[in-house]
Scaffold this motif. Structure first.
Motif, mmCIF file in Angstrom:
data_model
loop_
_atom_site.group_PDB
_atom_site.id
_atom_site.type_symbol
_atom_site.label_atom_id
_atom_site.label_comp_id
_atom_site.label_asym_id
_atom_site.label_seq_id
_atom_site.Cartn_x
_atom_site.Cartn_y
_atom_site.Cartn_z
ATOM 1 N N GLY A 29 -3.827 23.073 7.092
ATOM 2 C CA GLY A 29 -5.268 23.232 7.021
ATOM 3 C C GLY A 29 -5.728 24.359 7.916
ATOM 4 O O GLY A 29 -5.117 24.639 8.945
ATOM 5 N N LYS A 30 -6.799 25.024 7.553
ATOM 6 C CA LYS A 30 -7.321 26.118 8.356
ATOM 7 C C LYS A 30 -8.766 26.390 7.962
ATOM 8 O O LYS A 30 -9.263 25.847 6.972
ATOM 9 C CB LYS A 30 -6.487 27.390 8.188
ATOM 10 C CG LYS A 30 -6.490 27.936 6.783
ATOM 11 C CD LYS A 30 -5.723 29.251 6.663
ATOM 12 C CE LYS A 30 -6.406 30.381 7.383
ATOM 13 N NZ LYS A 30 -5.775 31.688 7.134
ATOM 14 N N THR A 31 -9.441 27.218 8.709
ATOM 15 C CA THR A 31 -10.815 27.613 8.391
ATOM 16 C C THR A 31 -10.822 29.062 7.940
ATOM 17 O O THR A 31 -10.271 29.933 8.626
ATOM 18 C CB THR A 31 -11.734 27.447 9.612
ATOM 19 O OG1 THR A 31 -11.770 26.073 9.991
ATOM 20 C CG2 THR A 31 -13.147 27.895 9.275
ATOM 21 N N GLU A 32 -11.416 29.313 6.799
ATOM 22 C CA GLU A 32 -11.494 30.655 6.224
ATOM 23 C C GLU A 32 -12.949 31.108 6.241
ATOM 24 O O GLU A 32 -13.854 30.348 5.875
ATOM 25 C CB GLU A 32 -10.970 30.632 4.793
ATOM 26 C CG GLU A 32 -10.842 31.982 4.152
ATOM 27 C CD GLU A 32 -9.552 32.691 4.514
ATOM 28 O OE1 GLU A 32 -9.464 33.897 4.243
ATOM 29 O OE2 GLU A 32 -8.634 32.028 5.066
ATOM 30 N N LYS A 33 -13.200 32.340 6.629
ATOM 31 C CA LYS A 33 -14.541 32.907 6.611
ATOM 32 C C LYS A 33 -14.681 33.850 5.431
ATOM 33 O O LYS A 33 -13.806 34.682 5.183
ATOM 34 C CB LYS A 33 -14.833 33.654 7.914
ATOM 35 C CG LYS A 33 -14.975 32.767 9.132
ATOM 36 C CD LYS A 33 -15.348 33.578 10.371
ATOM 37 C CE LYS A 33 -15.519 32.684 11.592
ATOM 38 N NZ LYS A 33 -15.909 33.469 12.806
ATOM 39 N N ILE A 34 -15.789 33.703 4.699
ATOM 40 C CA ILE A 34 -16.050 34.577 3.560
ATOM 41 C C ILE A 34 -17.467 35.131 3.663
ATOM 42 O O ILE A 34 -18.324 34.556 4.337
ATOM 43 C CB ILE A 34 -15.880 33.844 2.215
ATOM 44 C CG1 ILE A 34 -16.939 32.741 2.067
ATOM 45 C CG2 ILE A 34 -14.483 33.273 2.070
ATOM 46 C CD1 ILE A 34 -17.048 32.187 0.660
ATOM 47 N N ILE A 35 -17.712 36.246 2.997
ATOM 48 C CA ILE A 35 -19.053 36.813 2.878
ATOM 49 C C ILE A 35 -19.512 36.543 1.447
ATOM 50 O O ILE A 35 -18.903 37.015 0.490
ATOM 51 C CB ILE A 35 -19.071 38.323 3.167
ATOM 52 C CG1 ILE A 35 -18.538 38.590 4.577
ATOM 53 C CG2 ILE A 35 -20.483 38.869 2.998
ATOM 54 C CD1 ILE A 35 -19.383 38.002 5.681
ATOM 55 N N LEU A 36 -20.596 35.782 1.310
ATOM 56 C CA LEU A 36 -21.079 35.371 -0.002
ATOM 57 C C LEU A 36 -22.395 36.061 -0.321
ATOM 58 O O LEU A 36 -23.354 35.996 0.450
ATOM 59 C CB LEU A 36 -21.269 33.846 -0.040
ATOM 60 C CG LEU A 36 -21.687 33.233 -1.376
ATOM 61 C CD1 LEU A 36 -20.606 33.453 -2.429
ATOM 62 C CD2 LEU A 36 -21.969 31.750 -1.221
ATOM 63 N N GLU A 37 -22.435 36.746 -1.473
ATOM 64 C CA GLU A 37 -23.665 37.356 -1.946
ATOM 65 C C GLU A 37 -24.471 36.309 -2.716
ATOM 66 O O GLU A 37 -23.959 35.700 -3.668
ATOM 67 C CB GLU A 37 -23.366 38.558 -2.854
ATOM 68 C CG GLU A 37 -22.728 39.732 -2.131
ATOM 69 C CD GLU A 37 -22.550 40.929 -3.045
ATOM 70 O OE1 GLU A 37 -22.869 40.811 -4.242
ATOM 71 O OE2 GLU A 37 -22.083 41.970 -2.563
ATOM 72 N N LYS A 38 -25.727 36.120 -2.319
ATOM 73 C CA LYS A 38 -26.543 35.079 -2.931
ATOM 74 C C LYS A 38 -27.997 35.286 -2.508
ATOM 75 O O LYS A 38 -28.340 36.245 -1.819
ATOM 76 C CB LYS A 38 -26.068 33.702 -2.494
ATOM 77 C CG LYS A 38 -26.161 33.477 -0.981
ATOM 78 C CD LYS A 38 -25.903 32.043 -0.601
ATOM 79 C CE LYS A 38 -26.234 31.790 0.856
ATOM 80 N NZ LYS A 38 -26.199 30.374 1.208
ATOM 81 N N TYR A 39 -28.867 34.369 -2.934
ATOM 82 C CA TYR A 39 -30.241 34.371 -2.442
ATOM 83 C C TYR A 39 -30.269 33.740 -1.062
ATOM 84 O O TYR A 39 -29.726 32.650 -0.851
ATOM 85 C CB TYR A 39 -31.157 33.578 -3.381
ATOM 86 C CG TYR A 39 -31.605 34.338 -4.607
ATOM 87 C CD1 TYR A 39 -32.549 35.358 -4.503
ATOM 88 C CD2 TYR A 39 -31.100 34.030 -5.859
ATOM 89 C CE1 TYR A 39 -32.974 36.058 -5.624
ATOM 90 C CE2 TYR A 39 -31.515 34.728 -6.992
ATOM 91 C CZ TYR A 39 -32.454 35.740 -6.866
ATOM 92 O OH TYR A 39 -32.869 36.431 -7.965
ATOM 93 N N ILE A 40 -30.914 34.437 -0.120
ATOM 94 C CA ILE A 40 -31.080 33.910 1.231
ATOM 95 C C ILE A 40 -32.574 33.830 1.547
ATOM 96 O O ILE A 40 -33.404 34.482 0.904
ATOM 97 C CB ILE A 40 -30.361 34.790 2.279
ATOM 98 C CG1 ILE A 40 -30.940 36.210 2.266
ATOM 99 C CG2 ILE A 40 -28.864 34.803 2.027
ATOM 100 C CD1 ILE A 40 -30.374 37.116 3.363
ATOM 101 N N THR A 41 -32.930 33.031 2.531
ATOM 102 C CA THR A 41 -34.325 32.871 2.907
ATOM 103 C C THR A 41 -34.899 34.181 3.434
ATOM 104 O O THR A 41 -34.265 34.867 4.248
ATOM 105 C CB THR A 41 -34.468 31.776 3.988
ATOM 106 O OG1 THR A 41 -33.951 30.549 3.483
ATOM 107 C CG2 THR A 41 -35.929 31.578 4.367
ATOM 108 N N CYS A 42 -36.076 34.524 2.958
ATOM 109 C CA CYS A 42 -36.742 35.746 3.390
ATOM 110 C C CYS A 42 -37.113 35.635 4.872
ATOM 111 O O CYS A 42 -37.795 34.683 5.277
ATOM 112 C CB CYS A 42 -37.987 35.999 2.548
ATOM 113 S SG CYS A 42 -38.955 37.442 3.055
ATOM 114 N N SER A 43 -36.673 36.589 5.669
ATOM 115 C CA SER A 43 -36.926 36.524 7.104
ATOM 116 C C SER A 43 -38.369 36.883 7.458
ATOM 117 O O SER A 43 -38.881 36.473 8.502
ATOM 118 C CB SER A 43 -35.966 37.464 7.845
ATOM 119 O OG SER A 43 -36.112 38.799 7.378
ATOM 120 N N ARG A 44 -39.048 37.646 6.595
ATOM 121 C CA ARG A 44 -40.419 38.053 6.910
ATOM 122 C C ARG A 44 -41.390 36.874 6.789
ATOM 123 O O ARG A 44 -42.223 36.643 7.668
ATOM 124 C CB ARG A 44 -40.882 39.183 5.996
ATOM 125 C CG ARG A 44 -42.331 39.604 6.244
ATOM 126 C CD ARG A 44 -42.712 40.861 5.506
ATOM 127 N NE ARG A 44 -44.096 41.225 5.725
ATOM 128 C CZ ARG A 44 -44.562 41.849 6.800
ATOM 129 N NH1 ARG A 44 -43.712 42.185 7.775
ATOM 130 N NH2 ARG A 44 -45.832 42.144 6.926
#
Length: 322
Positions: free
Chosen positions: A139-154
């Motif tokens: 077992g291990k932890t994998e980090k990925i970068i996911l393109e998706k809708y994110i909450t608008c910071s403004r």
């Protein structure tokens, strides 16, 4: 010949409203989705179809028992149901589920088996993640970068410009619901549905966010940590709650579904929780026996004892090394 008035339990001089109420009462009682009699439901639907139509009701009242042979009408089979349900020139497609949903929404009978979808909830996302047999081992932890809708910071997901006030939704007048016309077998009906303009909130901002344009979310990237469980199987899917697309206007985020795809190993073949390794030995080693080094998934080599007289294709087991 069936007596349509008797089937609906109304007198021949019943008003349209009395006929309609009688039908919906019987439809609620005999609907198949409520455990009712399908044939009885068809019968009362047939009666309502004729008596709710002014022209057909007038023909029925005029010709009585020979209604099916009235001028301009073809004779029908013995089952009166077939007269309008089975006519080749009758292009309406009847759907019990459609009727169920319609009646449930208009009268609250509870026929529908479909759930109401939250218009603000984000979409679920499914991705494939390739892993190795070594990843599966401990077992291990994998980090990925996911393109998706994110909450608008403004606007922080509200869809409104910071400091902007809210106003009553123009489409629903603050109710959060709008009326929708729907044409069905029994005529045109009006039903309530969630307002798509304000997603059921009843209000909209005076000034929409100039970054997300009122959506409360934008296209972006997020780094996500995915834990690979020890012993995970090929094609196994796990759910990570709240890591799908961000919801509209502060709505609940969707979920992320990760499908694990295990890469082919150059040496080992996995079968369940066991690992199989093929090794060639000499004729002398097979006859007399020997000890040979074999690799393990951890990268270390261990000694395997070959018993004298070992036949070709024999499987030897090393406990705890799968």
């Amino acid at each position: 010949m069936k007596d349509y008035y008797k089937i609906l339990g109304v007198p021949p001089d019943a008003s349209d409203e009395e006929i309609r109420k009688a039908y919906y009462k019987l439809a609620h009682k005999y609907h198949p989705d409520k455990g009712g009699d399908p044939e009885k439901f068809k019968e009362i639907s047939e009666a309502y179809r004729i008596l709710s139509d002014k022209e057909k009701r007038a023909q029925y009242d005029r010709y009585g028992r020979v209604f099916e042979e009235a001028p301009g009408q073809r004779a029908r089979p013995e089952t009166g149901f077939e007269w309008f349900w089975g006519r080749p020139d009758f292009d309406f497609e009847f759907d019990f589920e459609d009727l169920s949903e319609m009646v449930e929404e208009m009268f609250g009978f509870g026929f529908s088996r479909t759930e109401k979808k939250d218009l603000k909830r984000g979409r679920d996302i499914e991705i494939n993640l390739e892993i190795t047999l070594q990843d599966v081992l401990g077992g291990k932890t994998e980090k990925i970068i996911l393109e998706k809708y994110i909450t608008c910071s403004r606007c922080n997901g509200t869809g409104a410009e910071p400091g902007s006030k809210t106003k009553e939704c123009f489409s629903c007048r603050g109710t959060g619901q709008v009326q929708q016309l729907k044409k069905t077998f029994f005529g045109t009906f009006t039903r309530q549905t969630i307002c798509p303009e304000c997603a059921g909130e009843g209000y909209t901002p005076e000034k929409i966010c100039n970054v997300c344009h009122g959506e409360g979310r934008i296209k972006g990237e997020e780094e996500i940590e995915i834990f690979i469980p020890p012993g995970v199987d090929n094609n196994q899917i796990i759910k990570i709650s709240g890591k799908g697309d961000a919801g509209r206007k502060g709505g609940k985020a969707g979920d992320l579904y990760v499908r694990f795809l295990i890469k082919k190993h150059p040496l080992f073949v996995r079968k369940g929780d066991d690992l199989y390794l093929e090794r060639e030995i000499s004729f002398t080693q097979a006859v007399l026996g020997d000890e040979i080094e074999v690799p393990t998934l951890e990268g270390k080599k261990i000694l395997l004892k070959i018993p004298p007289g070992t036949e070709s294709g024999k499987v030897l087991r090393i406990s705890g090394k799968g």
